[in-house]
Design an enzyme around this catalytic site. Structure first.
Site, PDB file in Angstrom:
ATOM      1  N   CYS A  17      13.105  10.601   7.891  1.00  0.00           N
ATOM      2  CA  CYS A  17      12.888   9.948   9.237  1.00  0.00           C
ATOM      3  C   CYS A  17      13.880  10.187  10.126  1.00  0.00           C
ATOM      4  O   CYS A  17      13.864  10.441  11.250  1.00  0.00           O
ATOM      5  CB  CYS A  17      12.365   8.603   9.219  1.00  0.00           C
ATOM      6  SG  CYS A  17      13.378   7.445   8.213  1.00  0.00           S
TER       7      CYS A  17
ATOM      8  N   LYS B  96       0.968  -1.302  -0.033  1.00  0.00           N
ATOM      9  CA  LYS B  96       0.097  -0.179   0.053  1.00  0.00           C
ATOM     10  C   LYS B  96       0.794   1.228  -0.097  1.00  0.00           C
ATOM     11  O   LYS B  96       1.437   1.494   1.029  1.00  0.00           O
ATOM     12  CB  LYS B  96      -0.830   0.150   1.406  1.00  0.00           C
ATOM     13  CG  LYS B  96      -1.967   1.011   0.973  1.00  0.00           C
ATOM     14  CD  LYS B  96      -2.553   1.577   1.956  1.00  0.00           C
ATOM     15  CE  LYS B  96      -1.728   3.002   2.538  1.00  0.00           C
ATOM     16  NZ  LYS B  96      -1.996   4.316   1.636  1.00  0.00           N
TER      17      LYS B  96
HETATM   18  P1  ADP Z   1       3.314  10.212   7.060  1.00  0.00           P
HETATM   19  O1  ADP Z   1       3.386  11.174   8.361  1.00  0.00           O
HETATM   20  O2  ADP Z   1       4.868   9.993   6.856  1.00  0.00           O
HETATM   21  O3  ADP Z   1       2.421  10.635   6.165  1.00  0.00           O
HETATM   22  P2  ADP Z   1       1.827   8.005   7.956  1.00  0.00           P
HETATM   23  O4  ADP Z   1       2.131   7.252   8.961  1.00  0.00           O
HETATM   24  O5  ADP Z   1       0.674   8.984   8.005  1.00  0.00           O
HETATM   25  O6  ADP Z   1       3.036   8.746   7.866  1.00  0.00           O
HETATM   26  O7  ADP Z   1       1.691   7.432   6.623  1.00  0.00           O
HETATM   27  C1  ADP Z   1       2.625   6.287   6.338  1.00  0.00           C
HETATM   28  C2  ADP Z   1       1.611   5.258   5.567  1.00  0.00           C
HETATM   29  O8  ADP Z   1       0.865   4.839   6.825  1.00  0.00           O
HETATM   30  C3  ADP Z   1       0.890   5.499   4.257  1.00  0.00           C
HETATM   31  O9  ADP Z   1       0.740   4.601   3.342  1.00  0.00           O
HETATM   32  C4  ADP Z   1      -0.465   5.943   5.141  1.00  0.00           C
HETATM   33  O10 ADP Z   1      -1.422   5.984   4.247  1.00  0.00           O
HETATM   34  C5  ADP Z   1      -0.628   4.856   6.093  1.00  0.00           C
HETATM   35  N1  ADP Z   1      -1.455   4.767   7.067  1.00  0.00           N
HETATM   36  C6  ADP Z   1      -2.126   5.834   7.807  1.00  0.00           C
HETATM   37  N2  ADP Z   1      -3.014   5.702   8.570  1.00  0.00           N
HETATM   38  C7  ADP Z   1      -3.089   4.449   8.753  1.00  0.00           C
HETATM   39  C8  ADP Z   1      -3.568   3.531   9.739  1.00  0.00           C
HETATM   40  N3  ADP Z   1      -4.448   4.178  10.791  1.00  0.00           N
HETATM   41  N4  ADP Z   1      -3.370   2.141   9.458  1.00  0.00           N
HETATM   42  C9  ADP Z   1      -2.501   1.715   8.463  1.00  0.00           C
HETATM   43  N5  ADP Z   1      -1.703   2.590   7.637  1.00  0.00           N
HETATM   44  C10 ADP Z   1      -2.085   3.757   7.809  1.00  0.00           C
END
Ligand code: ADP
Length: 499
Positions: free
Chosen positions: A301, A192
């Site tokens: 990161c 994903k």
């Molecule tokens: P960033 O702050 O770098 O955008 P995120 O942790 O929000 O990092 O996003 C990293 C990845 O995790 C993306 O592919 C995002 O779509 C996915 N993501 C965000 N929220 C969730 C969730 N609740 N469960 C699983 N994956 C998620």
């Protein structure tokens, strides 16, 4: 894009057709949601493509395909066969390298020059490293104290169906860091991509098909984190989540994994210390420390965002870092001269500007930058001037929370005891840097810094053979090196009574 060039025509096709392109079971299919997401070039604010907004039903379909593939002929491929597939994929990535870099640059803003320079080793080199590793997986023969002639050995088996959930700050590279070990170990995966930057992952899916990766072995489902990501993290038929992203989402993934006790590996954020002693080679430390935080517009990161500088050189050093930041050419990453691109999105721009405001309100002094850039053709993009803050108190939010933008907190220190304690006063532990000519200081801090990587007289170097990962809130598990494959394997002990 030049449509006469077959490599860029593939990228052009991805750009125009992405809205109907989930890659499931070796086929391009539309999402059952019927919805689309916009891909926006953050340098211009323009929509460059639409991608499918996958939903939980799409995730179910993709996981089922990955499960079937796991138990199909893929299970019996030999390491040499998997190695050949990975090498073929690497050749195709090489052939299409510029187009993949261009897609990433348009999708998330990074300068093309930087992507071309970094991704050759970090993505392509790593794929070839995993090709080699495919034939190096082995168990042990173990003596035992059972009566009789009982022979014991261990086998290393694929963990199963993996959910690869990746961020937007290095899309092609992050995808390959998940695809490589999956193919090397014989796992299968649903990948994903981040909703902000999915295009190069879709192109990689096409290249995997061309390389002979069998249907279902790697599936790509685009969509938003709260829907597709969460559906994967909680899916009862997923055996492992390999996640790279924020620590808050990492925590939610751990909670979601409890239902079937998935294996989880987490590469999360940080608030990494970069420590400069007065005896360092300052001509190297200035650009090293500056690019350690401004590189990729701070969206790294392990960015060295807490810059500890020995007090006797503090003013001079911090001025030089500020000047270095001001001289960096900020602009549209597709312009070959640009060194620093925009932030990935309007949301990220607002978040970084919010933190700059918070810093000022907390009493930090703006030494340079501290504002959005809108001059000329930057007007519609999400650009922030490289920013240096001084007068930092350790407890300030800008000194403790991950900003993920081109913002550095410059902090003076007097003694090694003091800086050791202050550098470690964080719940994160991803990267760390030490600049000194004194081997004793370097060795002492290499031992005592609470971080998965310590860079001495350099910053943010990476190599496929060297493990990378975090301590504490920066996550667990390692990517790179032999350790990486362990994350995708489980051990079976076999007892054979030969009497
Ligand atoms: P960033 O702050 O770098 O955008 P995120 O942790 O929000 O990092 O996003 C990293 C990845 O995790 C993306 O592919 C995002 O779509 C996915 N993501 C965000 N929220 C969730 C969730 N609740 N469960 C699983 N994956 C998620």
């Amino acid at each position: 894009m030049n449509s006469n060039d077959p490599t860029s025509s593939l990228a052009a096709r991805i750009l125009s057709a992405a809205a109907n392109q989930l890659y499931i079971d070796g086929e391009w299919v539309a999402s059952s949601s019927g919805e689309q997401l916009e891909s926006i070039n953050p340098a211009t604010g323009e929509t460059i493509a639409h991608v499918a907004n996958g939903n939980a039903a799409d995730v179910d379909r993709a996981v089922a395909a990955a499960r079937r593939a796991l138990h199909g002929p893929w299970r019996d491929t030999t390491p040499y066969e998997r190695q050949a597939i990975i090498l073929k994929l690497a050749d195709l990535v090489d052939q299409h390298f510029d187009a993949l870099c261009l897609l990433d640059s348009m999708d998330m803003g990074a300068p093309l020059s930087r992507l071309r320079a970094n991704s050759r080793k970090r993505a392509l080199g790593r794929l070839r490293f995993y090709a080699g590793m495919a034939t190096a997986i082995h168990g042990n023969t173990i003596g035992n104290s059972a009566p009789g002639k009982v022979f014991t050995y261990t086998m290393r088996e694929p963990i199963g169906v993996v959910a690869g959930i990746i961020p937007w700050n290095a899309p092609m590279t992050s995808a390959i860091w998940k695809i490589g070990p999956v193919l090397a170990t014989g796992c299968t995966m649903v990948l994903k991509p981040a909703e902000q930057a999915s295009l190069s992952c879709l192109m990689l899916a096409e290249l995997m098909a061309q390389a002979g990766v069998p249907p279902g072995v790697v599936n790509v489902v685009t969509g938003v984190g709260e829907i597709t990501g969460a559906a994967l993290a909680g899916h009862p038929d997923v055996n492992k989540v390999a996640f790279t992203g924020s620590h808050a989402v990492g925590q939610s993934i751990v909670r979601a994994s409890a239902g079937n006790l998935k294996r989880v590996s987490l590469e999360l954020g940080g608030k990494s210390p970069d420590i400069v002693f007065a005896d360092a080679d300052l001509d190297k430390a200035v650009p090293g420390a500056a690019m350690g935080v401004f590189g990729n517009t701070g969206q790294v990161c392990c960015a060295g965002t807490r810059l500890f500088v020995e007090r006797k050189i503090y003013d001079e050093f911090v001025q030089r870092v500020a000047q270095f930041g001001q001289q960096l050419r900020v602009g549209n990453g597709q312009d070959p001269d640009v060194e620093i691109g925009p932030l990935v999105s309007k949301d990220q721009l607002e978040r970084v500007l919010d933190y700059i405001d918070i810093g000022r309100r907390e009493g930090a002094r703006t030494i340079s930058g501290g504002e959005r850039m809108t001059e000329g053709n930057l007007a519609n993009g999400y650009f922030v001037r490289p920013t240096v803050f001084g007068d930092i108190e350790d407890g300030m939010r800008i000194a403790t929370e991950e900003i993920f933008g081109p913002v550095v907190c410059a902090i003076p220190f007097d003694t090694i005891d003091e800086v050791e304690q202050r550098a470690n006063a964080t719940a994160f532990g991803l990267g760390s840097g030490v600049w000194t000519r004194d081997i004793n200081k370097a060795q002492r801090l290499s031992r005592s810094l609470h971080a998965g990587s310590v860079w001495v007289n350099c910053y943010n170097l990476m190599d496929p053979a060297v493990p990378f990962g975090g301590y504490g809130l920066s996550g667990y598990g390692r990517e790179g090196g032999v350790e990486h494959l362990d994350e995708y394997l489980q051990t079976k002990a076999v007892w054979i009574n030969a009497t």
